[in-house]
Design an enzyme around this catalytic site. Structure first.
Site, mmCIF file in Angstrom:
data_model
loop_
_atom_site.group_PDB
_atom_site.id
_atom_site.type_symbol
_atom_site.label_atom_id
_atom_site.label_comp_id
_atom_site.label_asym_id
_atom_site.label_seq_id
_atom_site.Cartn_x
_atom_site.Cartn_y
_atom_site.Cartn_z
ATOM 1 N N LYS A 51 -3.548 34.085 -57.910
ATOM 2 C CA LYS A 51 -3.144 35.479 -57.704
ATOM 3 C C LYS A 51 -2.150 35.905 -58.779
ATOM 4 O O LYS A 51 -2.224 37.022 -59.294
ATOM 5 C CB LYS A 51 -2.552 35.651 -56.296
ATOM 6 C CG LYS A 51 -3.628 35.634 -55.226
ATOM 7 C CD LYS A 51 -3.122 35.400 -53.829
ATOM 8 C CE LYS A 51 -4.303 35.150 -52.890
ATOM 9 N NZ LYS A 51 -3.937 34.649 -51.573
ATOM 10 N N GLN A 95 1.078 34.176 -47.704
ATOM 11 C CA GLN A 95 -0.007 33.200 -47.858
ATOM 12 C C GLN A 95 -0.155 32.378 -46.577
ATOM 13 O O GLN A 95 0.834 31.828 -46.084
ATOM 14 C CB GLN A 95 0.299 32.286 -49.059
ATOM 15 C CG GLN A 95 -0.790 31.304 -49.371
ATOM 16 C CD GLN A 95 -2.102 31.961 -49.812
ATOM 17 O OE1 GLN A 95 -2.123 32.843 -50.660
ATOM 18 N NE2 GLN A 95 -3.200 31.539 -49.210
ATOM 19 N N ASP A 118 -3.358 42.774 -47.683
ATOM 20 C CA ASP A 118 -4.310 41.791 -47.154
ATOM 21 C C ASP A 118 -5.050 42.336 -45.926
ATOM 22 O O ASP A 118 -6.016 41.740 -45.465
ATOM 23 C CB ASP A 118 -3.552 40.514 -46.741
ATOM 24 C CG ASP A 118 -3.860 39.340 -47.662
ATOM 25 O OD1 ASP A 118 -4.874 39.405 -48.386
ATOM 26 O OD2 ASP A 118 -3.098 38.369 -47.637
#
Ligand code: NAP
Length: 278
Positions: A51, A95, A118
């Site tokens: 990322k 994450q 997300d």
């Protein structure tokens, strides 16, 4: 049979985003991603590194927040609050997985919907359910983009999603439903799985078991999307027995080079959208 080239498609999406990032910067809107990583999970470290590389390539600012695995829930929530309140941060990503003992759903809920790139906040998920504009979880979002790019019709088609996780299976099923597919969701309690997968015009598999879907489970001419990432000593494998299934499919995604690269490209797409909206 056509192999869906997720890698090439993701590259072209990233190229388009690069120009958009430059435009936004001219308007004084600077995209910046904050990534929170808790603990030392090896796979997560690889994902986070990928990322950061994607951000760098697009000229997007990036901040990594590395937290000790023994952090308390309240400390994690305080860090999210601080990032929520910072004007320079346009998108926040936590994450997963996070260590046992921390409540990931509570953490996702704390991320401001405007910065939830997300798409895991219940507000984002609720909007997806209502077919309203929102940030869609990057893997299903990327799959929709792939299907669109290859002009694969979804309206009225039978779509079967194997796997019902909050990050892939469920948002995938909702996304396909929003595109007027007739959707069946399967999971580990599903009876006669092969009978159901054989009804699929579009088959999306996200379970995490190497080569679980075999050719006899697939209808002739089906579009097969393999989300699985199974790392073994012999390399990386999908959930679909690619070599045999490709003989029956009309379109199929490879692993690697299919869904994976699209996921990061869509994360960048969501970040650019959050910046544009800020
Ligand atoms: P997950 O949270 O472990 O969920 C797996 C799902 O598969 C569950 O719903 C489970 O059912 C179902 N399942 C397990 N065994 C089954 C069986 N024998 N028959 C039918 N269903 C079964 O996994 P995930 O996070 O969704 O990820 C799935 C896979 O995709 C993993 O390999 C992961 O690494 C990969 N992935 C790839 C990307 C990408 O960008 N390419 C992104 C995310 C994930 P129950 O709910 O009943 O337990």
């Amino acid at each position: 049979m056509e192999i869906i080239d997720g890698k090439a498609l993701a590259k072209s999406i990233r190229e388009d985003l690069k120009s958009e990032v430059e435009e936004l910067k001219k308007q004084g809107k600077i995209p910046k991603l904050a990534v929170i990583l808790v603990g030392n999970d090896k796979a997560s470290q690889i994902y986070v590194k990928n990322k950061s590389k994607a951000c760098e390539e697009l000229g997007i600012e990036y901040q990594e927040i590395l937290l000790d695995e023994n952090i308390q829930m309240q400390e994690l929530l305080d860090i999210i609050d601080e990032l929520n309140n910072r004007e320079d941060i346009k998108g926040i990503l936590l994450q997963s997985p996070i260590p046992d003992g921390l409540d990931i759903n509570q953490a996702f809920k704390r991320i401001k919907p405007e910065k939830d790139i997300d798409g895991f906040n219940p507000v984002s998920v609720g909007k997806l359910c209502l077919n309203q504009d929102t940030f869609v979880s990057c893997t299903p979002f990327g799959i929709l983009k792939m299907l669109e790019a290859y002009n694969i019709e979804l309206d009225g088609k039978n779509a079967v999603v194997v796997g019902r996780s909050n990050i892939v299976g469920k948002p995938m099923a909702l996304s396909l439903l929003n595109k007027n597919a007739t959707v069946t969701v399967c999971h580990s309690h599903t009876k006669n799985l092969a009978e159901i997968t054989r009804t699929a015009d579009i088959l999306v598999v996200a379970i995490g078991k190497k080569h679980f879907i075999t050719a006899d489970m697939v209808q002739e001419g089906a579009v097969v999307i393999d989300v699985g990432i199974n790392r073994t000593e012999d390399g990386l494998f999908g959930d679909v027995d690619f070599e045999n299934v490709k003989e029956k499919a009309s379109y199929i995604t490879p692993v690697p080079g299919g869904v994976g690269p699209m996921t990061i490209a869509m994360l960048m797409t969501n970040l650019v959208k959050a910046t544009r909206n800020s």
